[in-house]
Design an enzyme around this catalytic site. Structure first.
Site, PDB file in Angstrom:
ATOM      1  N   HIS A 126       0.831  -1.214   0.000  1.00  0.00           N
ATOM      2  CA  HIS A 126       0.000   0.000   0.000  1.00  0.00           C
ATOM      3  C   HIS A 126       0.866   1.265   0.000  1.00  0.00           C
ATOM      4  O   HIS A 126       0.647   2.191  -0.790  1.00  0.00           O
ATOM      5  CB  HIS A 126      -0.918  -0.043   1.238  1.00  0.00           C
ATOM      6  N   HIS A 186       1.708   4.375  -2.927  1.00  0.00           N
ATOM      7  CA  HIS A 186       1.631   5.841  -2.770  1.00  0.00           C
ATOM      8  C   HIS A 186       2.764   6.542  -3.513  1.00  0.00           C
ATOM      9  O   HIS A 186       2.586   7.639  -4.049  1.00  0.00           O
ATOM     10  CB  HIS A 186       1.708   6.237  -1.295  1.00  0.00           C
TER      11      HIS A 186
END
Ligand code: CO
Length: 155
Positions: A130, A134
């Site tokens: 995750h 980004h």
């Protein structure tokens, strides 16, 4: 250390590819320290620099007392898949199910500038994947199914 404002979805910086860190200096230490304080204050398990408005390739993750700080991370290997629900401090109140690797190997630099590598499964694999996304300008909602708004869940 200081709390930083978390950039919310809709801000362009979350959609840009973050830039390599070319020099690890006092400013980098300060950003990392502020990111840690900001993540803790918001009960997050991870935070990437673009989420505090810094378009640099670094993130922090804290899963089960293991704190990982990575600068210029690279995913070396992934294995398997898992589908779990996750959220993001930049998209408060929402959750969605994302297909992630079951295991992930990742390397990068620590704040001393030494190359370090980590291997994670389960929650740690999710968090590393995750946060890495980004840095590529990817939000979990790009990949998620069954996105729900928890603000409407409980009364
Ligand atoms: Co996030």
């Amino acid at each position: 250390m200081a709390l930083r404002n978390i950039v919310l979805e809709g801000d362009d910086i979350l959609r840009k590819r973050a830039k390599e860190v070319t020099e690890i200096n006092d400013r980098i230490y300060m950003i990392l320290d502020d990111m840690l304080e900001t993540m803790r204050a918001n009960n997050g398990v991870g935070l990437a620099a673009p989420q505090v408005g810094i378009l640099k390739r670094m993130f922090i993750v804290k899963v089960e007392d293991q704190l990982i700080e990575l600068i210029n991370p690279e995913i070396i290997e992934t294995e398997g898949i898992q589908n779990e629900e996750e959220g993001c401090l930049s998209i408060p109140g929402f959750y969605g199910t994302v297909e992630r690797p079951a295991r992930i190997k990742i390397k990068g630099l620590n704040r001393e500038g030494h190359e370090v590598a980590y291997e994670g499964a389960d929650m740690l694999a999710i968090a590393l994947s995750h946060e890495y996304d980004h840095l590529e300008g990817i939000l979990y909602t790009d990949k998620a199914v069954n996105i729900r708004d928890s603000n409407n869940d409980n009364r």
